[in-house]
Design a protein around this motif. Structure first.
Motif, PDB file in Angstrom:
ATOM      1  N   ASP A  18       0.812  -1.221   0.000  1.00  0.00           N
ATOM      2  CA  ASP A  18       0.000   0.000   0.000  1.00  0.00           C
ATOM      3  C   ASP A  18       0.843   1.266   0.000  1.00  0.00           C
ATOM      4  N   GLU A  19       2.157   1.147   0.224  1.00  0.00           N
ATOM      5  CA  GLU A  19       3.023   2.315   0.250  1.00  0.00           C
ATOM      6  C   GLU A  19       3.631   2.563  -1.131  1.00  0.00           C
ATOM      7  N   PRO A  20       3.373   3.720  -1.740  1.00  0.00           N
ATOM      8  CA  PRO A  20       3.920   4.002  -3.081  1.00  0.00           C
ATOM      9  C   PRO A  20       5.441   3.917  -3.142  1.00  0.00           C
ATOM     10  N   GLU A  41       0.667  -4.517 -10.222  1.00  0.00           N
ATOM     11  CA  GLU A  41       0.875  -3.918  -8.920  1.00  0.00           C
ATOM     12  C   GLU A  41      -0.467  -3.749  -8.225  1.00  0.00           C
ATOM     13  N   ALA A  42      -0.423  -3.750  -6.888  1.00  0.00           N
ATOM     14  CA  ALA A  42      -1.642  -3.566  -6.107  1.00  0.00           C
ATOM     15  C   ALA A  42      -1.320  -2.766  -4.861  1.00  0.00           C
ATOM     16  N   ALA A  43      -2.307  -1.979  -4.410  1.00  0.00           N
ATOM     17  CA  ALA A  43      -2.117  -1.147  -3.226  1.00  0.00           C
ATOM     18  C   ALA A  43      -3.046  -1.534  -2.085  1.00  0.00           C
ATOM     19  N   SER A  44      -3.802  -2.626  -2.261  1.00  0.00           N
ATOM     20  CA  SER A  44      -4.707  -3.092  -1.218  1.00  0.00           C
ATOM     21  C   SER A  44      -4.887  -4.592  -1.355  1.00  0.00           C
ATOM     22  N   LEU A  62       4.567  -9.589  -1.420  1.00  0.00           N
ATOM     23  CA  LEU A  62       3.336  -9.245  -0.707  1.00  0.00           C
ATOM     24  C   LEU A  62       3.604  -8.585   0.637  1.00  0.00           C
ATOM     25  N   ASP A  63       3.057  -7.374   0.810  1.00  0.00           N
ATOM     26  CA  ASP A  63       3.085  -6.716   2.106  1.00  0.00           C
ATOM     27  C   ASP A  63       2.032  -7.385   2.997  1.00  0.00           C
ATOM     28  N   ILE A  64       2.114  -7.166   4.291  1.00  0.00           N
ATOM     29  CA  ILE A  64       1.146  -7.792   5.196  1.00  0.00           C
ATOM     30  C   ILE A  64       0.059  -6.814   5.604  1.00  0.00           C
ATOM     31  N   GLU A  65       0.428  -5.686   6.170  1.00  0.00           N
ATOM     32  CA  GLU A  65      -0.576  -4.732   6.630  1.00  0.00           C
ATOM     33  C   GLU A  65      -0.966  -3.798   5.489  1.00  0.00           C
ATOM     34  N   MET A  66      -2.151  -4.076   4.911  1.00  0.00           N
ATOM     35  CA  MET A  66      -2.681  -3.284   3.806  1.00  0.00           C
ATOM     36  C   MET A  66      -4.168  -3.046   4.047  1.00  0.00           C
ATOM     37  N   PRO A  67      -4.741  -1.989   3.464  1.00  0.00           N
ATOM     38  CA  PRO A  67      -6.188  -1.778   3.574  1.00  0.00           C
ATOM     39  C   PRO A  67      -6.954  -2.803   2.729  1.00  0.00           C
ATOM     40  N   SER A  68      -8.202  -3.012   3.087  1.00  0.00           N
ATOM     41  CA  SER A  68      -9.102  -3.911   2.342  1.00  0.00           C
ATOM     42  C   SER A  68      -8.562  -5.335   2.259  1.00  0.00           C
ATOM     43  N   GLU A  73      -5.066 -12.531   4.358  1.00  0.00           N
ATOM     44  CA  GLU A  73      -6.409 -12.599   3.776  1.00  0.00           C
ATOM     45  C   GLU A  73      -6.338 -12.719   2.265  1.00  0.00           C
ATOM     46  N   VAL A  74      -5.345 -12.092   1.667  1.00  0.00           N
ATOM     47  CA  VAL A  74      -5.140 -12.238   0.219  1.00  0.00           C
ATOM     48  C   VAL A  74      -4.906 -13.698  -0.136  1.00  0.00           C
ATOM     49  N   LEU A  75      -4.039 -14.370   0.606  1.00  0.00           N
ATOM     50  CA  LEU A  75      -3.725 -15.762   0.297  1.00  0.00           C
ATOM     51  C   LEU A  75      -4.930 -16.666   0.528  1.00  0.00           C
ATOM     52  N   ARG A  76      -5.710 -16.372   1.566  1.00  0.00           N
ATOM     53  CA  ARG A  76      -6.915 -17.184   1.812  1.00  0.00           C
ATOM     54  C   ARG A  76      -7.965 -16.985   0.736  1.00  0.00           C
TER      55      ARG A  76
END
Length: 265
Positions: A18-20, A41-44, A62-68, A73-76
């Motif tokens: 989520d960080e540019p 690329e993804a920001a959430s 993959l970052d861990i702490e992201m919005p939405s 949760e992405v992997l699940r």
């Protein structure tokens, strides 16, 4: 996972953070790597799932702490057959055990340098080759730790499982390692860590320019050798930082003398 030969196809990578500035750094590092294609690329979390499903990458940074939706949760949310090789890139060390339980291949802790990033990418590329050849990737936490520790370049930090967590021990701080049956005891300053590992296998993973086998059951970090005392029958007594003294084995005399720049009698 994309098909085809790993040797012929570029490594397809998606970046989710989520960080540019974090995405820009990953983009820059990827641009310097041969045969790598940044396909999305993804920001959430929600966007990461959408991008992965639409681009089918080989590797997800993959970052861990992201919005939405956080990284887990992405992997699940991804179908089992569409989960790429995952390298977590995060500023939080506390998620390491959870990351490997989620079958992540590596865990880049911010701030990381170019060398550490390249080691993770090398490992990911090797893993993708195995997957493309239909070889089953390792799944257990212990096997994830082994994969984490293996790379073409020597380790800079040694991951050690302790009390349900993973400690990352700076290899430069390790003074020596002692074999104990099927385990090794790693000495780093005032701390000691026990690993289920053979001394020979650990020696292969550490920097050979820094770590030397001085005895069949002892591995020493040469940077911590402060004094050497010749003993009888071709043995030496090495004094290390912290006051530890270790005796070398006769069979290792030539290697010790060469590594320490000694001229044999």
């Amino acid at each position: 996972m994309s098909g085809g030969s790993a040797e012929a196809s570029p490594l397809r990578v998606v970046v989710a953070d989520d960080e540019p500035l974090a995405r820009e750094r990953l983009r820059t590092l990827l641009a310097d790597e041969p045969d790598v294609a940044l396909v999305g690329e993804a920001a959430s979390g929600t966007e990461a799932v959408r991008v992965v499903l639409s681009t089918t990458p080989d590797v997800l940074l993959l970052d861990i702490e992201m919005p939405s939706g956080d990284g887990f949760e992405v992997l699940r949310a991804l179908p089992p057959g569409q989960v790429p090789v995952v390298v977590f890139v995060t500023a939080w060390q506390r998620y390491a055990v959870q990351a490997f339980e989620a079958q992540a291949l590596d865990y880049l802790l911010k701030p990381y340098d170019r060398e550490r990033f390249r080691a993770a990418l090398v490992r990911a590329r090797q893993h993708v080759r195995l997957v493309r050849r239909a070889e089953a990737p390792p799944g257990r936490l212990e096997e994830m730790l082994s994969a984490l520790a293996q790379a073409d370049s020597p380790l800079r930090r040694l991951p050690i499982k302790a009390d349900g967590r993973i400690r990352f021990v700076d290899c430069a701080a390790i003074t020596h390692v002692e074999a104990e049956a099927n385990y090794v005891r790693v000495h780093a300053g005032s701390e000691q860590f026990v690993m289920r590992e053979t001394l020979t296998h650990l020696e292969e993973r550490l920097d050979p320019r820094r770590f030397l086998r001085i005895h069949r059951s002892v591995l020493v970090n040469l940077d911590h050798v402060r004094e050497l005392e010749p003993l009888s029958q071709g043995e030496y007594l090495l004094s290390l930082t912290g006051g530890v003294a270790l005796r070398t084995g006769r069979a290792h005399r030539a290697r010790v003398e060469q590594a320490l720049g000694l001229v044999p009698d």
